[in-house]
Design an enzyme around this catalytic site. Structure first.
Site: not given
Length: 313
Positions: A99, A130
């Protein structure tokens, strides 16, 4: 070195002890019969839980501000802001990074989001990714992290191996490291230049750190990117003046911004923006200082902000 996934023996016991010590993994005793509540009561309770997050973030604002000042300093010198995380935390970093270009007209290569498991993990859970600290380190190598960069590791638990590996590699490269976790004394925080540890307590659904912890991390990354961009001169007051007008809404917003700052009408704003190649700052300088597009653009390019450009012209 990454550890094999083997939940037997000592590794299992160590992991249980590690999780037992995390506030994000604790169970709220007053919600033990949550599944019996009416929907109205459930949404009230969840909203009550969420309302605790801003206060938790407020308690760590000095740490956030210190990190931002160091990030902005490196970005002024040409460095990058790099988010790295797994699962929800990784997605939040990618959202924030994606963004920044349309909001602040910054090159996409300057704000980067990296998630354990790669692009697939943006939409599909790749939970075991992870656990691979070596992959986190390799991700930093793959984007050639340098001493000018700032790497922000996001992990609700504060122990995610992928993030730990990435931060360790970033430190080795001389980069600024920032750890954003939701437990005190976090593993990732201990080795970081800045540890931002927002303790939000037990989740509405025990262990579901996409909830309060996710909200806390979202608030923090909003601050990191937004205030960094303010420090870099990407706003004039609280007005976006470096947005990228890539659709009709943003083109209309650019016109409104030029009108607001200069007091001109829509036709004048539209004409100035066209002459300025869509640059709000150049259009404002043209209208307020009576400059042609080339001269206005040159002053904007040489200035650190629109405010500075207006003072110079």
């Amino acid at each position: 070195m990454s550890r094999p996934i083997d939940l037997t023996g000592r590794l299992r016991d160590d992991l249980h002890r590690e999780l037992d010590a995390l506030t994000t993994e604790t169970v709220a005793a007053d919600l033990g019969d949550l599944d019996t509540f009416e929907t109205g009561r459930l949404v009230e309770l969840m909203n009550d839980n969420d309302s605790e997050v801003p206060a938790a973030v407020r308690r760590v604002l000095p740490a956030v501000a210190a990190a931002i000042d160091d990030i902005a300093e490196r970005m002024r010198a040409g460095g990058r802001l790099i988010y790295v995380g797994a699962g929800t935390a990784g997605r939040l970093g990618i959202v924030d990074a994606s963004e920044c270009p349309p909001t602040f007209d910054i090159d996409p290569s300057r704000v980067v989001g990296i998630i354990a498991g790669g692009d697939t993990a943006i939409r599909t859970a790749v939970e075991d990714a992870e656990d691979d600290d070596a992959a986190g380190a390799a991700a930093m190598t793959s984007i050639a992290v340098t001493a000018l960069d700032s790497v922000v590791g996001l992990s609700a638990s504060g122990r995610t191996p992928y993030v730990s590996g990435a931060l360790a590699a970033a430190r080795s490269a001389g980069a600024l490291t920032v750890a954003v976790a939701c437990n005190r004394g976090s593993v990732i925080g201990k080795g970081a230049d800045h540890a931002i540890e927002v303790v939000v307590g037990p989740e509405f659904i025990a262990g579901s750190t996409r909830l309060k912890a996710g909200t806390a991390q979202k608030l923090v990354v909003n601050m990191i990117s937004t205030v960094t961009m303010v420090r870099l001169g990407k706003t004039y007051g609280n007005i976006m003046v470096d947005l990228r007008a890539t659709n009709e809404k943003l083109r209309a917003r650019a016109e409104r911004i030029v009108m607001l700052i200069t007091g001109c009408d829509a036709d004048e704003a539209g004409a100035a923006l066209e002459g300025a190649g869509g640059s709000v700052q150049t259009a404002v300088l043209m209208l307020l200082r009576g400059l042609d597009a080339a001269d206005a653009a040159a002053i904007v390019a040489a200035s650190g902000s629109l405010r500075e450009a207006l003072a110079t012209a």
